[in-house]
Design an enzyme around this catalytic site. Structure first.
Site, PDB file in Angstrom:
ATOM      1  CE1 TYR A   1      -3.609   2.626   0.617  1.00 46.07           C
ATOM      2  CE2 TYR A   1      -2.347   3.287   2.537  1.00 46.07           C
ATOM      3  CZ  TYR A   1      -3.376   3.513   1.650  1.00 46.07           C
ATOM      4  OH  TYR A   1      -4.168   4.636   1.785  1.00 46.07           O
TER       5      TYR A   1
ATOM      6  CG  ASP B   1       5.737   3.852   0.743  1.00 46.84           C
ATOM      7  OD1 ASP B   1       6.019   4.536   1.754  1.00 46.84           O
ATOM      8  OD2 ASP B   1       4.566   3.648   0.370  1.00 46.84           O
TER       9      ASP B   1
ATOM     10  CE  LYS C   1       1.113   4.729   8.419  1.00 46.91           C
ATOM     11  NZ  LYS C   1       1.137   4.160   7.088  1.00 46.91           N
TER      12      LYS C   1
HETATM   13  C1  LIG Z   1       0.423   4.641   5.764  1.00 43.84           C
HETATM   14  C2  LIG Z   1       1.179   4.432   4.500  1.00 43.84           C
HETATM   15  C3  LIG Z   1       1.054   5.303   3.412  1.00 43.84           C
HETATM   16  C4  LIG Z   1       0.043   6.405   3.378  1.00 43.84           C
HETATM   17  O1  LIG Z   1       0.272   7.364   4.340  1.00 43.84           O
HETATM   18  P1  LIG Z   1      -0.928   8.343   4.771  1.00 43.84           P
HETATM   19  O2  LIG Z   1      -0.295   9.296   5.717  1.00 43.84           O
HETATM   20  O3  LIG Z   1      -1.971   7.465   5.384  1.00 43.84           O
HETATM   21  O4  LIG Z   1      -1.425   8.992   3.532  1.00 43.84           O
HETATM   22  C5  LIG Z   1       1.869   5.112   2.328  1.00 43.84           C
HETATM   23  N1  LIG Z   1       2.746   4.098   2.286  1.00 43.84           N
HETATM   24  C6  LIG Z   1       2.891   3.229   3.312  1.00 43.84           C
HETATM   25  C7  LIG Z   1       3.900   2.147   3.217  1.00 43.84           C
HETATM   26  C8  LIG Z   1       2.093   3.353   4.440  1.00 43.84           C
HETATM   27  O5  LIG Z   1       2.207   2.465   5.429  1.00 43.84           O
END
Ligand SMILES: *Cc1c(COP(=O)(O)O)cnc(C)c1O
Length: 430
Positions: free
Chosen positions: A142, A242, A270
């Site tokens: 994701y 990512d 995060k």
């Molecule tokens: C949470 C997450 C996102 C999206 O981040 P948001 O702040 O929710 O938009 C993108 N990539 C990864 C790997 C994530 O865990």
């Protein structure tokens, strides 16, 4: 009816599904979401004043524990001088310098307000830099909810490498858009090699969760990562790590520091904001300098580099940089996972566990999965029962079998023991 039920009914009248992000709605596990009133350290309390040990920690950010006094003080101090200026501040430079120091592959960094913005901007930049359209992502990863990433591969292995067979995984995403995204199985070296042999010169970027945390926790093989780095280098494609979830969470330097891989771009979020809306993307200067105002790739944000969020982020990064932080966090997480596995074994429940730093996965199956397909074959029914048995005993797990779990520095031995005790009871009644 409890207060959570009353709030959930009320919420559904003015908020679609009663929540502002879908997984909070408990759709996979059933039941009523808990409405949080406050949190401290490893705990939060719901509307009925029931206390829970938190094992999602806001899906990662609260690695120093909820309401850490030093972070709270930093935020309060910043808030007193207004919340936002729309003009640059010294704090942003400090945070950028800190990030570049902790993650050496990042030579320059641009701040944004969410992980979605970070990945979306990184992809645009990679496309602008290479002059190519095609991107590759992996099944089960994701990367936020940008249109071109809400894609699923057509059914059947052969269609993985054929983007014309793709389907949007969300309504509102044009078929025309998903044809620029190839979806490959995680950890599949042969599929990667085949695609690059055929279309390598068209690939703008490969984006990957270097330790996947959005299909439970799945680790990549060494050979898969090495192949990925080699092929993207060879074909001039941008490798985007990512690390929105893994950055400052699995290790101080992120997954890349554990894997010895140097990506071209990295996305962060995060933990970086310590619970404030804050994220970033950065990497090689040659690529980052294509961004506006230097280059022709547009990217902007009214609240980007927000001073209150920057203050929280800086303090959070300071705390996690302290001597022994990650050793302790990693040790506690391992202890927790070993305990869960032991408790499952005592009851003869097929179960396996994995963890890296302060991030963990557990699976209702004998062997740790290595792909999305394998995760879907774990016992989801057993997970749902386990989730509610734990919830009743005051342990809050991710309300989905497809999410990783998160610990914090506040998860001390007593907390770990409490969780394992609850798990032993739960496994017995499965
Ligand atoms: C949470 C997450 C996102 C999206 O981040 P948001 O702040 O929710 O938009 C993108 N990539 C990864 C790997 C994530 O865990």
């Amino acid at each position: 009816m409890g207060k959570n039920d009353i709030l959930f009914e009320r919420a559904q009248k003015t908020i679609p599904g009663g929540v502002n992000s879908p997984v909070r709605a408990f759709r996979q596990v059933g039941g009523t979401p808990r409405f949080v009133t406050r949190a401290k350290g490893p705990y939060f309390w719901d509307a009925d004043d029931k206390r829970y040990i938190d094992l999602i920690m806001s899906w990662g950010p609260m690695i120093a524990g909820h309401a850490h006094p030093e972070v709270v003080a930093a935020v309060q101090k910043a808030a007193e001088t207004s919340f936002s200026y729309g003009a640059p501040t010294e704090g942003e430079i400090e945070l950028a310098e800190r990030i570049c120091q902790l993650v050496p592959s990042i030579e320059q960094v641009r701040m944004v307000s969410s992980g979605t913005e970070a990945t979306m901007s990184a992809l645009r930049l990679a496309r602008g830099y290479t002059g190519r359209d095609l991107i590759i992502k992996f099944e089960g990863c994701y990367h936020g909810h940008a249109d071109s990433l809400l894609v699923k591969a057509g059914s059947g292995l052969l269609t993985f490498a054929d983007s014309t067979q793709n389907a949007p995984s969300s309504g509102g995403v044009p078929q025309d858009l998903v044809k620029h995204t190839l979806v490959l199985p995680y950890n599949d070296v042969a599929a990667l090699e085949e695609v690059f042999k055929k279309q390598g010169n068209e690939v703008a970027a490969v984006i990957i969760e270097p330790i996947a945390g959005n299909m439970n926790l799945i680790q990549p093989s060494k050979i898969f990562l090495a192949t990925l780095r080699d092929l993207t280098t060879q074909y001039g494609s941008v490798l985007i790590y990512d690390e929105v979830m893994t950055g400052f969470r699995v290790a101080l330097g992120g997954a890349q520091s554990l894997q010895g891989i140097v990506p071209d771009l990295t996305c962060l979020g995060k933990v970086m904001g310590g619970g404030m809306p804050m994220a970033a993307f950065g990497g090689k200067k040659a690529i980052m300098s294509k961004l506006a105002p230097l280059g022709n790739v547009y990217q902007a944000g009214t609240l980007s580099g927000n001073p209150v969020a920057v203050a929280a982020g800086l303090k959070n990064l300071e705390i996690i940089s302290r001597e022994g932080f990650f050793e302790y966090l990693t040790g506690q997480t391992t202890k927790l996972m070993t305990g869960l596995k032991q408790a499952a074994d005592e009851s003869g429940v097929p179960f396996s566990v994995d963890s890296v730093g302060g991030m963990f996965g557990f699976y209702f199956t004998d062997k740790v999965p290595t792909s999305f397909e394998e995760v879907t074959k774990t016992n989801i029914e057993a997970f749902k029962k386990f989730f509610h048995l734990m919830l009743d005993q005051g342990v809050y797990l991710a309300p989905s079998a497809y999410e990783a779990g998160f610990t914090s520095i506040a998860h001390d031995n007593a907390i770990v023991d409490d969780i394992i005790r609850a798990a032993r009871t739960s496994f017995k009644s499965l």
